[in-house]
Write a protein that holds these residues in place. Structure first.
Motif, short mmCIF file in Angstrom:
data_model
loop_
_atom_site.label_atom_id
_atom_site.label_comp_id
_atom_site.label_asym_id
_atom_site.label_seq_id
_atom_site.Cartn_x
_atom_site.Cartn_y
_atom_site.Cartn_z
N LEU A 8 41.20 44.87 39.38
CA LEU A 8 41.60 43.90 38.38
C LEU A 8 40.61 43.93 37.21
N SER A 9 41.15 43.97 36.00
CA SER A 9 40.32 43.91 34.81
C SER A 9 40.74 42.71 33.98
N PHE A 10 39.78 42.13 33.30
CA PHE A 10 40.00 40.90 32.57
C PHE A 10 39.94 41.16 31.08
N GLU A 11 40.77 40.43 30.33
CA GLU A 11 40.88 40.63 28.89
C GLU A 11 39.53 40.42 28.20
N LYS A 14 34.66 38.73 32.62
CA LYS A 14 35.28 38.15 33.82
C LYS A 14 34.92 36.66 33.96
N LEU A 61 50.44 38.49 38.57
CA LEU A 61 49.50 38.27 37.48
C LEU A 61 50.18 37.62 36.28
N LYS A 71 44.25 36.30 31.19
CA LYS A 71 44.96 37.58 31.21
C LYS A 71 44.23 38.56 32.13
N ILE A 72 44.93 39.02 33.16
CA ILE A 72 44.36 39.98 34.12
C ILE A 72 45.29 41.18 34.22
N ARG A 73 44.72 42.36 34.24
CA ARG A 73 45.51 43.58 34.39
C ARG A 73 45.10 44.30 35.67
#
Length: 224
Positions: A8-11, A14, A61, A71-73
């Motif tokens: 998971l990556s955060f806009e 974190k 998500l 926003k998480i990708r």
């Protein structure tokens, strides 16, 4: 048991995330954990490293973003990678030797502007479809230009197919018209308008961009 792993990556940086509460919001087949300062999710899947699992985590998500504005990708983690090289290029041509001043009308300036806008939208294929069909519609405004589609074992007339693609992109929900239902059967997709969460549906429509581009180019050529 087969699993698919996502990072998971955060806009932004974190944020503080309550992992137990986040886990509580997810299906039992999801396992959230933190490792080396990063957050990962393992999903039970029919096979290891299942690309179809991206749909499952993306919808979770999307729900999370709606509720929290965080926003998480999710990026799939694979042990093996298949890499394809895509190359785009433009061949610069010359003006025709017999070119003369253009006789302008209402349609042509708009068509040319839409063409320029569509070509620049390589990563926004839905807008490309809308722009290309707008170009076509300016050249062929009458319904008689779009032959009726009655047999889903054969492709529609190119102009008719362009119209169908525009309908699938521009609307949401169930397909109601008989001709469009036949076209969905021809494409082997559900009788639904374009589903942005379905990678198979997206892949099918991506394969139709060239058709719309060719028909739009022909529509512009009528006035040049």
């Amino acid at each position: 048991m087969a699993t698919t792993k996502f990072k998971l990556s955060f806009e932004t940086e974190k944020p503080d995330i309550d992992l137990p509460l986040f886990q509580q919001s997810l299906p039992s087949s999801f396992q959230v954990y933190e490792e080396d300062g990063n957050v990962f999710v393992n999903i039970e899947t029919p096979v290891d490293e299942d690309d179809n699992a991206k749909y499952l985590i993306d919808r979770e998500l999307d729900r999370h973003f709606f509720l929290t504005c965080v926003k998480i990708r999710a990026e799939i983690i694979k042990k093996r990678f298949c890499c394809g090289l895509e190359m785009r290029y433009r061949i610069h041509g010359e003006l025709p030797k017999d070119i003369k001043p253009q006789k302008w009308n209402y349609e042509l300036p708009l068509q040319l502007r839409l063409w320029s806008m569509a070509v620049d939208l390589q990563n926004e294929f839905r807008l490309q479809i809308l722009y290309y069909f707008h170009i076509i519609e300016l050249a062929y405004p009458d319904n008689s230009s779009y032959p009726e589609y009655t047999d889903n074992t054969i492709p529609p007339h190119p102009l008719t197919e362009c119209k169908f693609l525009r309908h699938l992109i521009a609307h949401a929900g169930d397909v109601s018209t008989k001709q469009l239902k036949l076209y969905c059967k021809y494409l082997n997709i559900p009788e639904k308008m374009y589903n942005v969460t379905d990678p198979k549906y997206q892949s099918i429509l991506l394969g139709k961009i060239k058709l719309l581009e060719d028909q739009a180019k022909k529509a512009i050529a009528i006035n040049l």
